[in-house]
Design a protein around this motif. Structure first.
Motif, PDB file in Angstrom:
ATOM      1  N   LYS A 265       0.850  -1.180   0.000  1.00  0.00           N
ATOM      2  CA  LYS A 265       0.000   0.000   0.000  1.00  0.00           C
ATOM      3  C   LYS A 265       0.886   1.230   0.000  1.00  0.00           C
ATOM      4  O   LYS A 265       2.093   1.139   0.246  1.00  0.00           O
ATOM      5  CB  LYS A 265      -0.955   0.006   1.182  1.00  0.00           C
ATOM      6  CG  LYS A 265      -0.297   0.015   2.541  1.00  0.00           C
ATOM      7  CD  LYS A 265      -1.345  -0.072   3.634  1.00  0.00           C
ATOM      8  CE  LYS A 265      -0.711  -0.126   5.007  1.00  0.00           C
ATOM      9  NZ  LYS A 265      -1.722  -0.220   6.055  1.00  0.00           N
ATOM     10  N   GLU A 266       0.260   2.363  -0.295  1.00  0.00           N
ATOM     11  CA  GLU A 266       1.010   3.605  -0.343  1.00  0.00           C
ATOM     12  C   GLU A 266       1.658   3.858   1.018  1.00  0.00           C
ATOM     13  O   GLU A 266       1.029   3.740   2.056  1.00  0.00           O
ATOM     14  CB  GLU A 266       0.092   4.763  -0.712  1.00  0.00           C
ATOM     15  CG  GLU A 266       0.821   6.055  -0.927  1.00  0.00           C
ATOM     16  CD  GLU A 266      -0.095   7.173  -1.367  1.00  0.00           C
ATOM     17  OE1 GLU A 266       0.342   8.333  -1.276  1.00  0.00           O
ATOM     18  OE2 GLU A 266      -1.231   6.900  -1.789  1.00  0.00           O
ATOM     19  N   GLY A 267       2.937   4.225   0.961  1.00  0.00           N
ATOM     20  CA  GLY A 267       3.691   4.396   2.189  1.00  0.00           C
ATOM     21  C   GLY A 267       3.933   5.827   2.591  1.00  0.00           C
ATOM     22  O   GLY A 267       4.573   6.085   3.598  1.00  0.00           O
ATOM     23  N   GLY A 268       3.477   6.764   1.835  1.00  0.00           N
ATOM     24  CA  GLY A 268       3.693   8.158   2.189  1.00  0.00           C
ATOM     25  C   GLY A 268       4.064   8.984   0.982  1.00  0.00           C
ATOM     26  O   GLY A 268       3.709   8.682  -0.142  1.00  0.00           O
ATOM     27  N   ARG A 269       4.832  10.013   1.232  1.00  0.00           N
ATOM     28  CA  ARG A 269       5.223  10.931   0.165  1.00  0.00           C
ATOM     29  C   ARG A 269       6.111  10.255  -0.866  1.00  0.00           C
ATOM     30  O   ARG A 269       6.828   9.310  -0.572  1.00  0.00           O
ATOM     31  CB  ARG A 269       5.964  12.117   0.759  1.00  0.00           C
ATOM     32  CG  ARG A 269       5.100  12.939   1.659  1.00  0.00           C
ATOM     33  CD  ARG A 269       5.861  14.113   2.189  1.00  0.00           C
ATOM     34  NE  ARG A 269       5.035  14.828   3.147  1.00  0.00           N
ATOM     35  CZ  ARG A 269       5.463  15.796   3.888  1.00  0.00           C
ATOM     36  NH1 ARG A 269       6.718  16.194   3.798  1.00  0.00           N
ATOM     37  NH2 ARG A 269       4.659  16.390   4.724  1.00  0.00           N
ATOM     38  N   GLY A 270       6.036  10.777  -2.070  1.00  0.00           N
ATOM     39  CA  GLY A 270       6.919  10.304  -3.125  1.00  0.00           C
ATOM     40  C   GLY A 270       6.512   8.980  -3.738  1.00  0.00           C
ATOM     41  O   GLY A 270       7.269   8.377  -4.470  1.00  0.00           O
ATOM     42  N   GLY A 271       5.312   8.490  -3.430  1.00  0.00           N
ATOM     43  CA  GLY A 271       4.847   7.243  -4.025  1.00  0.00           C
ATOM     44  C   GLY A 271       5.513   5.995  -3.484  1.00  0.00           C
ATOM     45  O   GLY A 271       5.478   4.949  -4.125  1.00  0.00           O
ATOM     46  N   SER A 272       6.122   6.075  -2.322  1.00  0.00           N
ATOM     47  CA  SER A 272       6.760   4.884  -1.759  1.00  0.00           C
ATOM     48  C   SER A 272       5.695   3.866  -1.344  1.00  0.00           C
ATOM     49  O   SER A 272       4.539   4.202  -1.097  1.00  0.00           O
ATOM     50  CB  SER A 272       7.633   5.260  -0.558  1.00  0.00           C
ATOM     51  OG  SER A 272       6.836   5.766   0.486  1.00  0.00           O
ATOM     52  N   LEU A 273       6.088   2.625  -1.286  1.00  0.00           N
ATOM     53  CA  LEU A 273       5.186   1.541  -0.917  1.00  0.00           C
ATOM     54  C   LEU A 273       5.667   0.879   0.366  1.00  0.00           C
ATOM     55  O   LEU A 273       6.855   0.846   0.651  1.00  0.00           O
ATOM     56  CB  LEU A 273       5.134   0.498  -2.031  1.00  0.00           C
ATOM     57  CG  LEU A 273       4.627   0.956  -3.388  1.00  0.00           C
ATOM     58  CD1 LEU A 273       4.763  -0.169  -4.403  1.00  0.00           C
ATOM     59  CD2 LEU A 273       3.193   1.426  -3.306  1.00  0.00           C
ATOM     60  N   LYS A 274       4.707   0.324   1.098  1.00  0.00           N
ATOM     61  CA  LYS A 274       5.061  -0.480   2.262  1.00  0.00           C
ATOM     62  C   LYS A 274       4.156  -1.700   2.276  1.00  0.00           C
ATOM     63  O   LYS A 274       3.095  -1.717   1.648  1.00  0.00           O
ATOM     64  CB  LYS A 274       4.941   0.320   3.553  1.00  0.00           C
ATOM     65  CG  LYS A 274       3.543   0.754   3.910  1.00  0.00           C
ATOM     66  CD  LYS A 274       3.553   1.538   5.220  1.00  0.00           C
ATOM     67  CE  LYS A 274       2.138   1.926   5.630  1.00  0.00           C
ATOM     68  NZ  LYS A 274       2.111   2.622   6.900  1.00  0.00           N
ATOM     69  N   MET A 275       4.604  -2.729   2.968  1.00  0.00           N
ATOM     70  CA  MET A 275       3.825  -3.962   3.046  1.00  0.00           C
ATOM     71  C   MET A 275       2.466  -3.683   3.664  1.00  0.00           C
ATOM     72  O   MET A 275       2.364  -2.948   4.641  1.00  0.00           O
ATOM     73  CB  MET A 275       4.551  -5.012   3.890  1.00  0.00           C
ATOM     74  CG  MET A 275       5.885  -5.466   3.335  1.00  0.00           C
ATOM     75  SD  MET A 275       5.762  -6.442   1.838  1.00  0.00           S
ATOM     76  CE  MET A 275       5.070  -7.937   2.461  1.00  0.00           C
TER      77      MET A 275
END
Length: 108
Positions: A8-18
């Motif tokens: 899922k989206e992890g925050g700014r800059g389009g990063s992803l997290k589990m």
């Protein structure tokens, strides 16, 4: 086109997290993954040359062995499938520390 499940989206800059809520064990989740790949492959406007979608291959593997899809024993059936699957599949299935599928991807 690359489709990734389990992030899922992890925050700014389009990063992803589990996404800890991702669970491929329910029948509906397995079917939805296959349906997504089937729809992408069939979509004429996308001009897909080749689809590499291990959930489709997993479905076909189970059916070829007269086993039910969606799987009722995902971890066991997936372990059996991975023993015969092409090497690229291992790059598209992620497991958590407990051995459950934590992420998946496919390409079209």
């Amino acid at each position: 086109i690359t489709v990734i499940w389990g992030f899922k989206e992890g925050g700014r800059g389009g990063s992803l997290k589990m996404d800890r809520q991702f669970d491929l064990r329910p029948a509906a989740a397995q079917q939805a993954a296959v349906d997504t790949c089937d729809r992408i492959a069939a979509h004429e406007g996308l001009r897909i040359f080749k689809v590499s979608c291990w959930p489709q291959d997993f479905r076909d593997f189970l059916r070829s062995r007269r086993r039910a899809f969606p799987s009722r024993s995902l971890e066991k059936d997936l372990a059996d499938f991975l023993m015969f699957a092409p090497p690229w599949v291992l790059d598209h299935v992620g497991f958590d520390r407990g051995g459950s599928v934590a992420s998946a991807s496919g390409r079209g």
